[in-house]
Write an enzyme that holds these catalytic residues in place. Structure first.
Site, PDB file in Angstrom:
ATOM      1  N   SER A  94       0.868  -1.187   0.000  1.00 19.55           N
ATOM      2  CA  SER A  94       0.000   0.000   0.000  1.00 19.55           C
ATOM      3  C   SER A  94       0.894   1.223   0.000  1.00 19.55           C
ATOM      4  O   SER A  94       2.050   1.158   0.437  1.00 19.55           O
ATOM      5  CB  SER A  94      -0.845  -0.012   1.281  1.00 19.55           C
ATOM      6  OG  SER A  94      -1.452   1.243   1.499  1.00 19.55           O
ATOM      7  N   TYR A 139      -2.535  -0.892  10.383  1.00 19.53           N
ATOM      8  CA  TYR A 139      -2.404  -1.088   8.940  1.00 19.53           C
ATOM      9  C   TYR A 139      -1.074  -0.531   8.439  1.00 19.53           C
ATOM     10  O   TYR A 139      -0.341  -1.182   7.681  1.00 19.53           O
ATOM     11  CB  TYR A 139      -3.584  -0.394   8.248  1.00 19.53           C
ATOM     12  CG  TYR A 139      -3.709  -0.630   6.766  1.00 19.53           C
ATOM     13  CD1 TYR A 139      -4.435  -1.714   6.276  1.00 19.53           C
ATOM     14  CD2 TYR A 139      -3.126   0.235   5.837  1.00 19.53           C
ATOM     15  CE1 TYR A 139      -4.581  -1.931   4.909  1.00 19.53           C
ATOM     16  CE2 TYR A 139      -3.256   0.036   4.481  1.00 19.53           C
ATOM     17  CZ  TYR A 139      -3.989  -1.046   4.013  1.00 19.53           C
ATOM     18  OH  TYR A 139      -4.124  -1.252   2.656  1.00 19.53           O
TER      19      TYR A 139
END
Ligand code: NAD
Length: 266
Positions: free
Chosen positions: A148, A161
């Site tokens: 990401s 995350y």
């Protein structure tokens, strides 16, 4: 009829979290290039069977499904063993399964932290650990971790995350160095915001955390970070995964490639 000039004819691609979103798009892209696929992920059994059967009928390849939970090292090892038994080996491993939870760090539920680290980071270790020996034996393999933009930069309220995705970047580099002379490349794709169920689901929590409307979250939180003001598409991520698996990319290893509409250029 399957034509013989597809670039992954006869290969096997295992894609974690491929019952939805990016993983499903990547699985279909590899199947379109002739690879047999091992699907994995959560969801309704009938819907998953429809997805599996449509890959076989659309592309003339074999598609298996494993319900292995990425929280379970044993189930992950079993999934890789099942793919190896059915297809010989896993040639292309795409670590894609992921979840999100949005909360201030001091209110972050401990069980959510543990689950995000397990699914978004540790599962990559467990699949790699299991699939790598046969790649080394063959002298060819491709490992692609879907990380990401949050493997490179942070956003508030996403501590687990961001920590997990930064960890994926480190794991990617480390494994790449370990197998650099053995024909196996290891890379990560770092998308910005891709319009998938994962993004859709975090909108209500972000609305609550920031006291915003849905439109404000899309414009002022999600696409604010993305200079193009466009969501990345699933197909674009799948095309990059195919490229990284091709012969032209054999010198690319140990890197994280951004696909984020310019987000991390800032
Ligand atoms: P998604 O929610 O559409 O798909 C996630 C997949 O992971 C599903 O198939 C789900 O069943 C599976 N999964 C979740 N928990 C699991 C578990 N315990 N065991 C097995 N499978 C499990 O999400 P997506 O947006 O397609 O995200 C896929 C990956 O891309 C994730 O790693 C995510 O972090 C990453 N990513 C997404 C975006 C985005 O904007 N959508 C951006 C950057 C990175």
């Amino acid at each position: 009829m399957v034509s013989s000039n597809k670039q992954h004819q006869g290969r096997t691609a295992l894609i974690t979290g491929s019952t939805s979103g990016i993983g499903l798009g990547v699985a279909r892209a590899f199947a379109a290039e002739g690879a047999n696929v091992m699907l994995n992920g959560l969801g309704d059994a009938d819907e998953i069977e429809t997805i599996r059967a449509s890959i076989e009928s659309d592309f003339g390849v074999k598609a298996l499904y494993s319900s292995a939970n990425m929280l379970s090292p044993d189930e992950i090892a079993g999934m890789v063993a099942e793919a190896e038994e059915a297809f010989g080996m896993v040639d292309i491993l795409v670590n894609n399964a992921g979840i999100q939870h949005v909360s201030p760090v001091d209110a972050f539920p401990v069980e959510k932290w543990d689950a995000i680290i397990a699914i978004n980071l540790s599962s990559n270790f467990h699949t790699i650990r299991a699939a790598l020996p046969k790649m080394k034996d063959k002298g060819w393999g491709r490992i692609i971790n879907i990380s990401s933009a949050h493997s490179l930069v942070a956003s508030p309220f996403k501590s687990a995350y961001v920590a997990a995705k930064h960890g994926v970047a480190g794991l990617t580099k480390t494994v790449a160095l370990e197998v650099a002379e053995q024909g196996v490349t290891v890379n990560a794709i770092a998308p910005g915001y891709v319009w998938t169920p994962l993004v859709e689901r975090q909108i209500p929590d972000t609305m609550a955390a920031r006291n915003m409307t849905e439109e404000e979250v899309k414009r002022d939180v999600l696409l604010l970070a993305q200079p193009t003001k466009e969501f990345v598409t699933i197909e674009q991520v799948a095309e990059l995964a195919l490229y990284l698996s091709g012969t032209g990319a054999s010198a690319i290893t140990g890197t994280t490639i951004s696909m984020d509409g310019g987000w991390t250029a800032k």
